[in-house]
Design a protein around this motif. Structure first.
Motif, PDB file in Angstrom:
ATOM      1  N   TYR A  81      52.244  56.327  74.245  1.00  0.00           N
ATOM      2  CA  TYR A  81      51.071  56.976  73.668  1.00  0.00           C
ATOM      3  C   TYR A  81      50.209  55.929  72.965  1.00  0.00           C
ATOM      4  N   PHE A  82      48.962  56.287  72.725  1.00  0.00           N
ATOM      5  CA  PHE A  82      48.007  55.374  72.099  1.00  0.00           C
ATOM      6  C   PHE A  82      48.602  54.689  70.865  1.00  0.00           C
ATOM      7  N   GLU A  83      49.226  55.464  69.993  1.00  0.00           N
ATOM      8  CA  GLU A  83      49.746  54.924  68.734  1.00  0.00           C
ATOM      9  C   GLU A  83      50.888  53.940  68.941  1.00  0.00           C
ATOM     10  N   GLU A  84      51.540  53.978  70.087  1.00  0.00           N
ATOM     11  CA  GLU A  84      52.698  53.124  70.337  1.00  0.00           C
ATOM     12  C   GLU A  84      52.331  51.729  70.837  1.00  0.00           C
ATOM     13  N   PHE A  85      51.078  51.529  71.200  1.00  0.00           N
ATOM     14  CA  PHE A  85      50.635  50.201  71.631  1.00  0.00           C
ATOM     15  C   PHE A  85      50.275  49.359  70.412  1.00  0.00           C
ATOM     16  N   GLU A  86      50.581  48.080  70.466  1.00  0.00           N
ATOM     17  CA  GLU A  86      50.237  47.139  69.401  1.00  0.00           C
ATOM     18  C   GLU A  86      49.452  45.979  70.007  1.00  0.00           C
ATOM     19  N   VAL A  87      48.378  45.579  69.361  1.00  0.00           N
ATOM     20  CA  VAL A  87      47.612  44.431  69.831  1.00  0.00           C
ATOM     21  C   VAL A  87      48.526  43.210  69.827  1.00  0.00           C
ATOM     22  N   GLY A  88      48.517  42.464  70.921  1.00  0.00           N
ATOM     23  CA  GLY A  88      49.375  41.295  71.073  1.00  0.00           C
ATOM     24  C   GLY A  88      50.690  41.591  71.775  1.00  0.00           C
ATOM     25  N   GLN A  89      51.016  42.855  71.913  1.00  0.00           N
ATOM     26  CA  GLN A  89      52.244  43.261  72.608  1.00  0.00           C
ATOM     27  C   GLN A  89      52.203  42.766  74.055  1.00  0.00           C
ATOM     28  N   VAL A  90      53.322  42.222  74.534  1.00  0.00           N
ATOM     29  CA  VAL A  90      53.399  41.720  75.912  1.00  0.00           C
ATOM     30  C   VAL A  90      54.527  42.443  76.633  1.00  0.00           C
ATOM     31  N   PHE A  91      54.207  42.928  77.824  1.00  0.00           N
ATOM     32  CA  PHE A  91      55.182  43.572  78.699  1.00  0.00           C
ATOM     33  C   PHE A  91      55.464  42.617  79.857  1.00  0.00           C
ATOM     34  N   LYS A  92      56.723  42.314  80.081  1.00  0.00           N
ATOM     35  CA  LYS A  92      57.136  41.536  81.257  1.00  0.00           C
ATOM     36  C   LYS A  92      57.784  42.547  82.188  1.00  0.00           C
ATOM     37  N   HIS A  93      56.990  43.064  83.093  1.00  0.00           N
ATOM     38  CA  HIS A  93      57.418  44.163  83.943  1.00  0.00           C
ATOM     39  C   HIS A  93      58.571  43.733  84.851  1.00  0.00           C
ATOM     40  N   ARG A  94      59.626  44.529  84.879  1.00  0.00           N
ATOM     41  CA  ARG A  94      60.824  44.188  85.655  1.00  0.00           C
ATOM     42  C   ARG A  94      60.616  44.404  87.149  1.00  0.00           C
ATOM     43  N   MET A  95      59.766  45.370  87.507  1.00  0.00           N
ATOM     44  CA  MET A  95      59.524  45.630  88.920  1.00  0.00           C
ATOM     45  C   MET A  95      58.794  44.449  89.546  1.00  0.00           C
ATOM     46  N   ARG A  96      59.264  44.051  90.726  1.00  0.00           N
ATOM     47  CA  ARG A  96      58.592  43.006  91.499  1.00  0.00           C
ATOM     48  C   ARG A  96      58.404  43.553  92.905  1.00  0.00           C
ATOM     49  N   ARG A  97      57.564  42.888  93.696  1.00  0.00           N
ATOM     50  CA  ARG A  97      57.320  43.366  95.054  1.00  0.00           C
ATOM     51  C   ARG A  97      57.051  42.192  95.977  1.00  0.00           C
ATOM     52  N   THR A  98      57.767  42.146  97.091  1.00  0.00           N
ATOM     53  CA  THR A  98      57.499  41.166  98.134  1.00  0.00           C
ATOM     54  C   THR A  98      56.510  41.791  99.104  1.00  0.00           C
ATOM     55  N   ILE A  99      55.415  41.093  99.345  1.00  0.00           N
ATOM     56  CA  ILE A  99      54.337  41.611 100.185  1.00  0.00           C
ATOM     57  C   ILE A  99      54.658  41.362 101.651  1.00  0.00           C
ATOM     58  N   THR A 152      51.750  42.067  81.219  1.00  0.00           N
ATOM     59  CA  THR A 152      50.603  42.749  80.609  1.00  0.00           C
ATOM     60  C   THR A 152      50.585  42.452  79.122  1.00  0.00           C
ATOM     61  N   GLU A 153      49.408  42.146  78.625  1.00  0.00           N
ATOM     62  CA  GLU A 153      49.204  41.946  77.182  1.00  0.00           C
ATOM     63  C   GLU A 153      48.211  42.985  76.691  1.00  0.00           C
ATOM     64  N   VAL A 154      48.480  43.572  75.534  1.00  0.00           N
ATOM     65  CA  VAL A 154      47.541  44.503  74.913  1.00  0.00           C
ATOM     66  C   VAL A 154      46.530  43.670  74.126  1.00  0.00           C
ATOM     67  N   LEU A 155      45.264  43.748  74.554  1.00  0.00           N
ATOM     68  CA  LEU A 155      44.209  42.950  73.920  1.00  0.00           C
ATOM     69  C   LEU A 155      43.566  43.656  72.730  1.00  0.00           C
ATOM     70  N   SER A 156      43.362  44.956  72.872  1.00  0.00           N
ATOM     71  CA  SER A 156      42.709  45.698  71.789  1.00  0.00           C
ATOM     72  C   SER A 156      43.009  47.176  71.953  1.00  0.00           C
ATOM     73  N   LYS A 157      42.751  47.913  70.893  1.00  0.00           N
ATOM     74  CA  LYS A 157      42.863  49.367  70.939  1.00  0.00           C
ATOM     75  C   LYS A 157      41.969  49.954  69.867  1.00  0.00           C
ATOM     76  N   ARG A 158      41.442  51.127  70.163  1.00  0.00           N
ATOM     77  CA  ARG A 158      40.633  51.838  69.170  1.00  0.00           C
ATOM     78  C   ARG A 158      40.679  53.330  69.471  1.00  0.00           C
ATOM     79  N   GLU A 159      40.555  54.113  68.431  1.00  0.00           N
ATOM     80  CA  GLU A 159      40.514  55.556  68.625  1.00  0.00           C
ATOM     81  C   GLU A 159      39.214  55.921  69.325  1.00  0.00           C
ATOM     82  N   SER A 160      39.277  56.937  70.159  1.00  0.00           N
ATOM     83  CA  SER A 160      38.080  57.409  70.852  1.00  0.00           C
ATOM     84  C   SER A 160      37.150  58.080  69.851  1.00  0.00           C
ATOM     85  N   ARG A 161      35.865  57.787  69.958  1.00  0.00           N
ATOM     86  CA  ARG A 161      34.879  58.414  69.080  1.00  0.00           C
ATOM     87  C   ARG A 161      34.498  59.810  69.569  1.00  0.00           C
ATOM     88  N   SER A 162      34.675  60.070  70.851  1.00  0.00           N
ATOM     89  CA  SER A 162      34.241  61.354  71.415  1.00  0.00           C
ATOM     90  C   SER A 162      35.400  62.278  71.793  1.00  0.00           C
TER      91      SER A 162
END
Length: 151
Positions: free
Chosen positions: A5-23, A106-116
């Motif tokens: 959820y939105f609140e669970e993301f932190e700026v600077g958080q990095v995900f090293k996704h375990r799934m890989r795919r051979t093309i 994936t790195e979380v660069l920014s987050k903000r609450e929606s204004r609308s």
């Protein structure tokens, strides 16, 4: 549901996704055909061997983008995204070839609450895809409209 959820993301958080795919050749050929892209770079092995600097077919960059983002979904946005808002700064510094294996961070660069949209927020991600040689083959910034935690 494995997305955050939105609140669970932190700026600077990095995900090293375990799934890989051979093309595979089929991935590239089917995707190019389904999207009506007849470029010889993706479909004509002889042309690529004799007329290009690559010496072989290269993977369709639109497939690379979709795969890169798709690999990230399970860890980040599955079941918690409202909408993909767009991709920015999409780049392909090196080509992918049939038989290459892709991994993504994936790195979380920014987050903000929606204004609308109360209870929702916008998260900006930076996705980076690497081949089996750890060469950066694609990257982009992506903005997603995310659900807030249920109250």
């Amino acid at each position: 549901m494995s997305g955050l959820y939105f609140e669970e993301f932190e700026v600077g958080q990095v995900f090293k996704h375990r799934m890989r795919r051979t093309i595979t050749e089929a991935d590239n050929t089917f995707f190019s055909a389904l999207t009506h892209n007849p470029a010889a770079l993706h479909l004509d092995e002889e042309y690529c061997r004799t007329e290009t600097e690559f010496g072989q077919r290269i993977v369709n960059s639109a497939f690379t983008l979709g795969l890169m983002v798709g690999i990230t979904v399970g860890d980040t946005t599955l079941g918690t995204t409202v909408a993909n808002l767009g991709w920015d700064e999409v780049r392909f510094p090196k080509p992918l070839f049939h038989g290459d294996t892709v991994r993504v961070e994936t790195e979380v660069l920014s987050k903000r609450e929606s204004r609308s949209r109360p209870g929702q927020g916008i998260v900006e991600f930076h996705h980076r895809a690497y081949n089996q040689k750890d060469e950066l083959v694609a990257h982009c910034r992506r903005s997603g409209l995310m659900l807030g935690k249920p109250k």
